[in-house]
Scaffold this active site. Structure first.
Site, PDB file in Angstrom:
ATOM      1  N   ASP A 165       0.687  -1.340   0.490  1.00 30.20           N
ATOM      2  CA  ASP A 165       0.646   0.119   0.371  1.00 30.20           C
ATOM      3  C   ASP A 165       0.264   1.296  -0.165  1.00 30.20           C
ATOM      4  O   ASP A 165       0.868   1.914  -1.104  1.00 30.20           O
ATOM      5  CB  ASP A 165      -0.319   0.093   1.320  1.00 30.20           C
ATOM      6  CG  ASP A 165      -1.623  -1.100   1.103  1.00 30.20           C
ATOM      7  OD1 ASP A 165      -2.508  -1.118   0.097  1.00 30.20           O
ATOM      8  OD2 ASP A 165      -2.789  -0.990   2.051  1.00 30.20           O
ATOM      9  N   LEU A 166       1.731   1.169   0.551  1.00 33.31           N
ATOM     10  CA  LEU A 166       2.860   2.459   1.180  1.00 33.31           C
ATOM     11  C   LEU A 166       3.570   2.718  -0.179  1.00 33.31           C
ATOM     12  O   LEU A 166       3.676   3.789  -0.406  1.00 33.31           O
ATOM     13  CB  LEU A 166       3.230   2.538   2.105  1.00 33.31           C
ATOM     14  CG  LEU A 166       2.863   2.635   3.121  1.00 33.31           C
ATOM     15  CD1 LEU A 166       3.817   2.057   4.256  1.00 33.31           C
ATOM     16  CD2 LEU A 166       2.762   4.038   3.592  1.00 33.31           C
TER      17      LEU A 166
END
Length: 407
Positions: A165-166
């Site tokens: 996600d990051l």
């Protein structure tokens, strides 16, 4: 917060981490970000961690500084209004970040009929368009079977940090800027697809792990051992746990000197016919023999003595501690630095909030703005982006198509 991207307006229609963090990165470098929220909030509006009254610290962390317009997207009139905002004219506009499906009213094909140079950056789960989250991509890719130790047996171990996600959020911001530069040079917009699965697969490929598994097979679990080099957790005489790493020759020499292990290491090198200074891979192959020496040396010293010797010899190490202890004890993690601004947040709590992670030399860093209340900027966006009259805005409120701040 910087003003490097001033004049750029990004419209965000997204939830969870990857896409909202992408727009957050752009905002903290100066872009204006207009966030289209469903009336009542999207699926992450109450996501944990939450305050004592149920307000999401998660949501207000990812949406700092954004303008929120609340629209009833279940109604045709609301969807039409959202499309108007996304495709509004302006040299720095026509930039859209979303994780909505490729088909439907927010498809790039449909939106580009309204603005031909529109740039859509679409964060996806799987590259075939099916849904996925960080944890499901990670599970399918096999990393939970590399995480943990032999004590876990055949059980997978999830990582607490949503890495894909990051990374996807950061890469999506980078991709939007690349597409915006391409548009300036050619006048052409486009849809940019950024699937979590491609980010994950490419990342392990960049680190040589695809080559490794194709040639040598799956990597076995290493526990807390650093793969391919010398590194592991050790326990001090007073029961404190530390992580010690020696990747470079300088780090290795400093570690050996700090623990006064020169003679013991030289004897082991002679017995093995190896040199641990020149090749980090040699240290990894013989880590079990090395670990026993370091366990004894570190285990004979209290943390205070160990720290003094490590700092004097530039050893790469860190103590294990909780996040709260890190914030309280380590000045390198201080929330008093100019990375943070202490704010009164929509949750009703006052706490420090981080800004842009890069420090640009010669450019002023300004205070971090708080997250919006849901729908706080509805009237402002309708008036400034779409040039609607106050009477027309009032009609939209009366019809329930939009709503104002939910406090």
């Amino acid at each position: 917060m910087y003003h490097i991207l001033s004049g750029m307006r990004v419209v965000e229609c997204a939830s969870f981490i990857a896409a909202p963090s992408s727009a957050l990165h752009l905002l903290q470098l100066g872009a204006e970000v207009v966030r289209i929220d469903p009336v009542g909030g999207g699926p992450d509006f109450r996501r944990w961690p939450v305050s004592d009254r149920g307000d999401s610290f998660y949501w207000e962390g990812l949406n700092k500084g954004k303008k929120s317009i609340a629209i009833d997207l279940s109604r045709p009139q609301g969807r039409s209004l959202a499309v108007d905002i996304i495709t509004a004219q302006g040299d720095g506009a026509g930039l859209f970040v979303t994780n909505f499906p490729r088909n439907g009213f927010l498809s790039h094909e449909a939106l580009s009929l309204r603005r031909t140079d529109l740039i859509t950056v679409r964060v996806m789960g799987w590259n075939d368009g099916s849904q996925a989250l960080d944890y499901t991509v990670n599970a399918a890719l096999g990393l939970p079977y590399m995480t943990g130790s032999a004590a876990n047996g055949a059980d997978p171990v999830n990582h607490v940090l949503p890495a894909w996600d990051l990374l996807t959020g950061s890469y999506a911001a980078f991709a939007l800027l690349a597409a915006e530069r391409f548009r300036r040079e050619t006048g052409r917009g486009q849809e940019v697809l950024v699937p979590l699965s491609d980010v994950a697969l490419a990342s392990v490929g960049h680190m040589g792990q695809i080559a490794e598994v194709l040639i040598d097979g799956d990597r076995p679990r290493q526990g807390n051992d650093l793969f391919g080099a010398f590194g592991r957790d050790f326990t001090t005489a007073d029961g404190q746990r530390v992580m010690v790493v020696a990747i470079t020759a300088r780090q290795w020499s400093g570690l050996v000197a700090a623990l006064q292990l020169g003679d013991a290491i030289a004897a082991l090198e002679a017995a093995l016919g190896e040199s641990f200074v020149r090749d980090e891979g040699v240290r990894f192959r013989h880590r079990e023999a090395l670990f026993s020496l370091f366990e004894e040396a570190i285990g004979a010293r209290p943390l205070s003595a160990l720290q003094e010797g490590f700092e004097a010899n530039a050893v790469c190490w860190a103590p294990y501690r909780t996040l709260r202890r890190a914030l309280d004890e380590d000045p390198r993690f201080s929330t008093d630095s100019n990375l943070f601004t202490t704010l009164d947040h929509p949750s009703g709590h006052r706490y420090p909030a981080p800004g842009a992670m890069a420090s640009f030399q010669g450019v002023s860093r300004e205070a971090v703005p708080r997250a919006p209340h849901l729908g706080e900027h509805t009237d402002e966006v309708l008036a400034e982006v779409l040039s609607l009259s106050s009477a027309r805005i009032g009609e939209l409120h009366d019809a329930g198509v939009v709503s104002g701040a939910a406090r």
